[in-house]
Scaffold this motif. Structure first.
Motif, mmCIF file in Angstrom:
data_model
loop_
_atom_site.group_PDB
_atom_site.id
_atom_site.type_symbol
_atom_site.label_atom_id
_atom_site.label_comp_id
_atom_site.label_asym_id
_atom_site.label_seq_id
_atom_site.Cartn_x
_atom_site.Cartn_y
_atom_site.Cartn_z
ATOM 1 N N LYS A 137 0.847 -1.192 0.000
ATOM 2 C CA LYS A 137 0.000 0.000 0.000
ATOM 3 C C LYS A 137 0.874 1.230 0.000
ATOM 4 C CE LYS A 137 -0.919 -0.023 4.987
ATOM 5 N NZ LYS A 137 -1.963 -0.007 5.977
ATOM 6 N N ASN A 138 0.284 2.335 -0.340
ATOM 7 C CA ASN A 138 1.044 3.561 -0.522
ATOM 8 C C ASN A 138 1.300 4.307 0.781
ATOM 9 O OD1 ASN A 138 2.354 5.367 -2.283
ATOM 10 N ND2 ASN A 138 0.644 6.780 -2.123
ATOM 11 N N HIS A 139 0.570 3.967 1.839
ATOM 12 C CA HIS A 139 0.691 4.718 3.084
ATOM 13 C C HIS A 139 0.596 3.773 4.283
ATOM 14 C CE1 HIS A 139 0.902 8.850 4.581
ATOM 15 N NE2 HIS A 139 0.316 8.359 5.649
ATOM 16 N N PHE A 140 1.565 3.860 5.182
ATOM 17 C CA PHE A 140 1.620 2.999 6.369
ATOM 18 C C PHE A 140 1.510 3.836 7.634
ATOM 19 C CE2 PHE A 140 3.891 0.533 3.239
ATOM 20 C CZ PHE A 140 3.542 -0.778 3.524
ATOM 21 N N ASN A 141 0.870 3.272 8.646
ATOM 22 C CA ASN A 141 0.941 3.840 9.995
ATOM 23 C C ASN A 141 2.154 3.245 10.687
ATOM 24 O OD1 ASN A 141 -1.352 5.402 9.795
ATOM 25 N ND2 ASN A 141 -2.684 3.861 10.688
ATOM 26 N N VAL A 142 2.913 4.099 11.375
ATOM 27 C CA VAL A 142 4.072 3.654 12.142
ATOM 28 C C VAL A 142 3.902 4.181 13.562
ATOM 29 C CG1 VAL A 142 6.579 3.703 12.382
ATOM 30 C CG2 VAL A 142 5.546 3.769 10.101
ATOM 31 N N TYR A 143 3.826 3.266 14.533
ATOM 32 C CA TYR A 143 3.663 3.637 15.940
ATOM 33 C C TYR A 143 5.036 3.623 16.602
ATOM 34 C CZ TYR A 143 -1.180 2.722 14.860
ATOM 35 O OH TYR A 143 -2.422 2.762 14.282
ATOM 36 N N VAL A 144 5.397 4.726 17.243
ATOM 37 C CA VAL A 144 6.694 4.838 17.898
ATOM 38 C C VAL A 144 6.459 5.078 19.375
ATOM 39 C CG1 VAL A 144 8.893 6.074 17.969
ATOM 40 C CG2 VAL A 144 7.682 5.814 15.788
ATOM 41 N N THR A 145 7.112 4.261 20.211
ATOM 42 C CA THR A 145 6.907 4.402 21.653
ATOM 43 C C THR A 145 8.214 4.216 22.414
ATOM 44 O OG1 THR A 145 5.666 3.624 23.571
ATOM 45 C CG2 THR A 145 6.272 1.968 21.955
ATOM 46 N N ASP A 146 8.333 4.930 23.522
ATOM 47 C CA ASP A 146 9.458 4.697 24.430
ATOM 48 C C ASP A 146 8.951 4.322 25.821
ATOM 49 O OD1 ASP A 146 8.531 7.108 25.360
ATOM 50 O OD2 ASP A 146 10.451 8.130 25.301
ATOM 51 N N ARG A 147 7.777 3.732 25.862
ATOM 52 C CA ARG A 147 7.215 3.293 27.150
ATOM 53 C C ARG A 147 7.828 1.991 27.642
ATOM 54 N NH1 ARG A 147 1.696 5.015 28.994
ATOM 55 N NH2 ARG A 147 1.282 6.936 27.876
ATOM 56 N N THR A 148 8.728 1.449 26.885
ATOM 57 C CA THR A 148 9.386 0.211 27.281
ATOM 58 C C THR A 148 10.857 0.306 26.907
ATOM 59 O OG1 THR A 148 9.490 -2.167 26.881
ATOM 60 C CG2 THR A 148 8.699 -0.827 25.078
ATOM 61 N N ASN A 149 11.691 -0.469 27.569
ATOM 62 C CA ASN A 149 13.105 -0.478 27.206
ATOM 63 C C ASN A 149 13.421 -1.627 26.259
ATOM 64 O OD1 ASN A 149 12.906 -2.630 28.909
ATOM 65 N ND2 ASN A 149 14.514 -1.996 30.313
ATOM 66 N N THR A 150 12.416 -2.082 25.530
ATOM 67 C CA THR A 150 12.584 -3.172 24.575
ATOM 68 C C THR A 150 13.370 -2.690 23.372
ATOM 69 O OG1 THR A 150 10.463 -4.076 25.258
ATOM 70 C CG2 THR A 150 11.331 -4.839 23.152
ATOM 71 N N VAL A 151 14.314 -3.516 22.917
ATOM 72 C CA VAL A 151 15.062 -3.226 21.708
ATOM 73 C C VAL A 151 14.455 -4.091 20.615
ATOM 74 C CG1 VAL A 151 17.316 -3.306 20.595
ATOM 75 C CG2 VAL A 151 17.140 -2.817 23.043
ATOM 76 N N ASN A 152 13.596 -3.512 19.812
ATOM 77 C CA ASN A 152 12.970 -4.305 18.757
ATOM 78 C C ASN A 152 12.032 -3.420 17.952
ATOM 79 O OD1 ASN A 152 12.354 -6.517 17.197
ATOM 80 N ND2 ASN A 152 11.838 -7.827 18.922
ATOM 81 N N ALA A 153 11.405 -4.048 17.000
ATOM 82 C CA ALA A 153 10.362 -3.428 16.200
ATOM 83 C C ALA A 153 9.478 -4.578 15.730
ATOM 84 C CB ALA A 153 10.972 -2.682 15.019
ATOM 85 N N PHE A 154 8.328 -4.272 15.178
ATOM 86 C CA PHE A 154 7.434 -5.350 14.740
ATOM 87 C C PHE A 154 6.567 -4.866 13.595
ATOM 88 C CE2 PHE A 154 5.646 -3.086 18.323
ATOM 89 C CZ PHE A 154 4.381 -2.735 17.878
ATOM 90 N N THR A 155 6.040 -5.834 12.859
ATOM 91 C CA THR A 155 5.139 -5.547 11.753
ATOM 92 C C THR A 155 3.845 -6.299 11.976
ATOM 93 O OG1 THR A 155 6.989 -5.299 10.237
ATOM 94 C CG2 THR A 155 4.840 -5.676 9.249
ATOM 95 N N TYR A 156 2.738 -5.585 11.945
ATOM 96 C CA TYR A 156 1.420 -6.210 11.937
ATOM 97 C C TYR A 156 1.035 -6.442 10.480
ATOM 98 C CZ TYR A 156 0.491 -4.938 16.802
ATOM 99 O OH TYR A 156 0.536 -4.805 18.162
ATOM 100 N N PHE A 157 0.356 -7.532 10.231
ATOM 101 C CA PHE A 157 -0.047 -7.815 8.856
ATOM 102 C C PHE A 157 -1.527 -7.599 8.616
ATOM 103 C CE2 PHE A 157 3.928 -10.087 9.352
ATOM 104 C CZ PHE A 157 4.610 -9.619 8.251
ATOM 105 N N SER A 158 -2.298 -7.435 9.659
ATOM 106 C CA SER A 158 -3.736 -7.270 9.462
ATOM 107 C C SER A 158 -4.289 -6.275 10.479
ATOM 108 C CB SER A 158 -4.436 -8.618 9.624
ATOM 109 O OG SER A 158 -5.815 -8.492 9.466
ATOM 110 N N PRO A 159 -4.352 -4.998 10.157
ATOM 111 C CA PRO A 159 -3.875 -4.352 8.932
ATOM 112 C C PRO A 159 -2.361 -4.192 8.967
ATOM 113 C CG PRO A 159 -4.709 -2.699 10.426
ATOM 114 C CD PRO A 159 -4.958 -4.039 11.080
ATOM 115 N N THR A 160 -1.769 -3.886 7.817
ATOM 116 C CA THR A 160 -0.321 -3.748 7.750
ATOM 117 C C THR A 160 0.096 -2.441 8.413
ATOM 118 O OG1 THR A 160 -0.355 -4.962 5.670
ATOM 119 C CG2 THR A 160 1.669 -3.811 6.221
ATOM 120 N N GLU A 161 0.762 -2.565 9.560
ATOM 121 C CA GLU A 161 1.264 -1.416 10.327
ATOM 122 C C GLU A 161 2.596 -1.794 10.946
ATOM 123 O OE1 GLU A 161 -2.891 0.618 11.794
ATOM 124 O OE2 GLU A 161 -2.039 -0.952 13.035
#
Length: 198
Positions: free
Chosen positions: A70-94
């Motif tokens: 798709k032409n446009h993605f939502n990207v959620y950015v948070t620092d509420r945790t000290n987790t080192v990672n990222a993730f992709t949701y597929f339904s919906p793609t975010e």
């Protein structure tokens, strides 16, 4: 009665302190680029600015390889945790990104870790929707079908392809990281030493 009063006082104080400490997380904000909407809190603003600088360039590089779903993605950015990672949701793609930098060098070698993480996750969002793949199930069954597709892809293919492309599309990546390579070489070294007498 005195114990109840002290307990109530401590409860009120702790709620008050928690509310003050949590103030930096009040109110979600949005920032748009050509292909992304970043959703974040004030505490993540600096990291979002760094992601926004590289986001559309990553999208353009990946679009030369894949048909971006798709032409446009939502990207959620948070620092509420000290987790080192990222993730992709597929339904919906975010995409979800954490702001904590990695403590080891196997991912962040030779390039900004944010660029590597972001490119990696965007490849995940793209590599299940190939240009010649039929979109009929998605139209008939909705975006849930993409999640079902995700489970049908072996992990070595999903992560392997993403790891190769994170290296090809950035100056760093695990394909250029001696730290990442050593995780595999150390097993070989140990295996070759078994049974040898020194």
């Amino acid at each position: 009665m005195k114990k109840i009063f002290i307990s109530l006082l401590l409860l009120i104080l702790s709620i008050s302190l928690y509310a003050q400490a949590d103030e930096k997380f009040k109110g979600w904000k949005k920032a748009d680029t050509e292909h992304f909407t970043f959703i974040y809190e004030n505490s993540s603003k600096e990291t979002v600015e760094a992601y926004a600088e590289i986001a559309d360039d990553a999208w353009n590089k990946i679009a030369n390889i894949y048909a971006i779903p798709k032409n446009h993605f939502n990207v959620y950015v948070t620092d509420r945790t000290n987790t080192v990672n990222a993730f992709t949701y597929f339904s919906p793609t975010e995409i979800g990104m954490f702001t904590t930098p990695p403590a080891i060098n196997d991912f962040g070698f030779r390039a900004d870790w944010r660029k590597l993480f972001f490119t990696h996750e965007l490849i995940h969002a793209s590599n299940l929707i190939f240009e010649d793949k039929s979109q009929v199930p998605n139209y008939l069954l909705g975006s849930f079908w993409t999640t079902y597709d995700f489970y049908s892809v072996p992990k070595w293919a999903l992560e392997g392809l993403t790891t190769v492309l994170e290296t090809e599309l950035t100056e760093g990546g695990r394909g250029r990281s001696p730290y990442f390579e050593l995780q595999f070489k150390d097993l070989e070294t140990i295996e070759n030493r078994i049974g040898k007498v020194y």
